[in-house]
Design a protein around this motif. Structure first.
Motif, PDB file in Angstrom:
ATOM      1  N   CYS A  24       0.823  -1.220   0.000  1.00 22.97           N
ATOM      2  CA  CYS A  24       0.000   0.000   0.000  1.00 22.97           C
ATOM      3  C   CYS A  24       0.854   1.267   0.000  1.00 22.97           C
ATOM      4  CB  CYS A  24      -0.977  -0.008   1.173  1.00 22.97           C
ATOM      5  SG  CYS A  24      -2.047  -1.451   1.202  1.00 22.97           S
ATOM      6  N   SER A  26       4.049   1.426   1.301  1.00 21.42           N
ATOM      7  CA  SER A  26       5.142   1.390   2.285  1.00 21.42           C
ATOM      8  C   SER A  26       6.459   0.945   1.654  1.00 21.42           C
ATOM      9  CB  SER A  26       4.782   0.497   3.474  1.00 21.42           C
ATOM     10  OG  SER A  26       4.553  -0.844   3.055  1.00 21.42           O
ATOM     11  N   PHE A  40       4.389  -1.560   8.429  1.00 16.40           N
ATOM     12  CA  PHE A  40       3.028  -1.535   7.893  1.00 16.40           C
ATOM     13  C   PHE A  40       2.292  -2.829   8.262  1.00 16.40           C
ATOM     14  CE2 PHE A  40       0.016  -2.436   4.424  1.00 16.40           C
ATOM     15  CZ  PHE A  40      -0.844  -1.358   4.602  1.00 16.40           C
ATOM     16  N   GLY A  41       2.985  -3.957   8.182  1.00 11.50           N
ATOM     17  CA  GLY A  41       2.394  -5.230   8.590  1.00 11.50           C
ATOM     18  C   GLY A  41       2.006  -5.223  10.058  1.00 11.50           C
ATOM     19  N   THR A  44      -1.076  -2.900  10.479  1.00  9.72           N
ATOM     20  CA  THR A  44      -2.324  -3.500   9.999  1.00  9.72           C
ATOM     21  C   THR A  44      -2.749  -4.675  10.872  1.00  9.72           C
ATOM     22  OG1 THR A  44      -1.083  -4.782   8.351  1.00  9.72           O
ATOM     23  CG2 THR A  44      -2.105  -2.722   7.610  1.00  9.72           C
ATOM     24  N   TRP A  45      -1.779  -5.397  11.444  1.00 16.46           N
ATOM     25  CA  TRP A  45      -2.131  -6.466  12.382  1.00 16.46           C
ATOM     26  C   TRP A  45      -2.862  -5.875  13.589  1.00 16.46           C
ATOM     27  CZ3 TRP A  45      -0.452  -7.356  17.465  1.00 16.46           C
ATOM     28  CH2 TRP A  45      -0.850  -8.573  18.021  1.00 16.46           C
ATOM     29  N   LEU A  47      -4.601  -3.130  13.694  1.00 15.28           N
ATOM     30  CA  LEU A  47      -5.943  -2.712  13.264  1.00 15.28           C
ATOM     31  C   LEU A  47      -6.877  -3.909  13.077  1.00 15.28           C
ATOM     32  CD1 LEU A  47      -5.059   0.059  10.662  1.00 15.28           C
ATOM     33  CD2 LEU A  47      -6.081   0.385  12.919  1.00 15.28           C
ATOM     34  N   LEU A  48      -6.361  -4.953  12.447  1.00 16.45           N
ATOM     35  CA  LEU A  48      -7.194  -6.128  12.186  1.00 16.45           C
ATOM     36  C   LEU A  48      -7.539  -6.900  13.452  1.00 16.45           C
ATOM     37  CD1 LEU A  48      -5.527  -7.381   8.895  1.00 16.45           C
ATOM     38  CD2 LEU A  48      -7.796  -6.345   9.142  1.00 16.45           C
ATOM     39  N   TRP A  89       4.977  -7.061   0.252  1.00 13.40           N
ATOM     40  CA  TRP A  89       3.839  -7.856   0.722  1.00 13.40           C
ATOM     41  C   TRP A  89       4.332  -9.056   1.520  1.00 13.40           C
ATOM     42  CZ3 TRP A  89      -0.925  -7.075   1.806  1.00 13.40           C
ATOM     43  CH2 TRP A  89      -1.775  -8.151   2.044  1.00 13.40           C
ATOM     44  N   VAL A  92       4.781  -7.965   5.028  1.00 15.39           N
ATOM     45  CA  VAL A  92       3.478  -7.733   5.669  1.00 15.39           C
ATOM     46  C   VAL A  92       2.910  -9.055   6.180  1.00 15.39           C
ATOM     47  CG1 VAL A  92       1.095  -6.974   5.282  1.00 15.39           C
ATOM     48  CG2 VAL A  92       2.989  -5.655   4.314  1.00 15.39           C
ATOM     49  N   TRP A  96       2.388 -10.445  10.077  1.00 19.44           N
ATOM     50  CA  TRP A  96       1.098 -10.949  10.565  1.00 19.44           C
ATOM     51  C   TRP A  96       1.283 -12.316  11.205  1.00 19.44           C
ATOM     52  CZ3 TRP A  96      -2.641 -10.062   5.831  1.00 19.44           C
ATOM     53  CH2 TRP A  96      -2.900  -8.690   5.694  1.00 19.44           C
TER      54      TRP A  96
END
Length: 188
Positions: A24, A26, A40-41, A44-45, A47-48, A89, A92, A96
């Motif tokens: 995205c 990064s 970023f990973g 997002t972890w 947030l998720l 990716w 990321v 996760w």
């Protein structure tokens, strides 16, 4: 002669697959794109975690890995490179995996259900970055011997597994040191 495109904002926005492959955006960090992708990973972890139930993580990780093989293969081929640094990716999905598995393992051991403590999140991040950058043993083998999207994704998954082993050994050592300092004997 037609040259391959550069990994820049134009390439990032050319397709949703490039956008994902580059974390995205990064991966466009001018300094340490792999670290930016890992951060970023991590973000997002976090947030998720508030959105996804625990059972959703294994399918998400599998889909992230399988999809990552395809999108990273496609983006790397378009760029004409083996494993371009802006494709993050793989970092990321590996982050996760590290954070989800560490949380799952800690909750399984303690019966807890809370978020993985910050020091363990930081340790997981640091170990992953170390193993991804240094590429010891099996990480280096996967990086050298596997090509295409599978190679791009798998060396980071191997680095994630080594990070999890490092976390487990560190927690075990911490536990025994703490028990020794408090005069608690290990049951035999």
């Amino acid at each position: 002669m037609n040259q391959p495109p550069r990994a820049d904002w134009r390439f990032l926005l050319a397709s949703p697959w490039n956008f994902l492959a580059m974390g995205c955006g990064s991966g466009l960090s001018p300094v340490a794109p792999g670290t930016a992708g890992s951060l970023f990973g991590w973000a997002t972890w976090l947030l998720l975690q508030g959105v996804l139930p625990g059972w959703a993580w294994p399918p998400l990780l599998l889909a992230g890995f399988a999809g990552g093989v395809w999108i990273c293969e496609r983006a790397a081929r378009a760029l004409g490179l083996h494993d371009p640094a802006p494709l993050v990716w793989d970092e990321v999905v590996a982050m996760w995996l590290v954070l989800w598995a560490a949380q799952w393992g800690l909750n399984a051991l303690t019966g807890g259900h809370g978020l993985l403590p910050w020091p363990l999140q930081l340790a997981g991040f640091a170990l992953f970055r170390l193993f991804d950058a240094v590429k010891p043993g099996p990480v280096g083998w996967a990086d050298r011997k596997l090509s295409g999207g599978l190679g791009i994704m798998l060396d980071d998954i191997v680095a994630a597994v080594l990070s999890l082993l490092g976390l487990a050994v560190g927690l075990l050592a911490w536990t025994f040191i703490d028990m020794w300092l408090h005069g608690i004997r290990v049951p035999t």
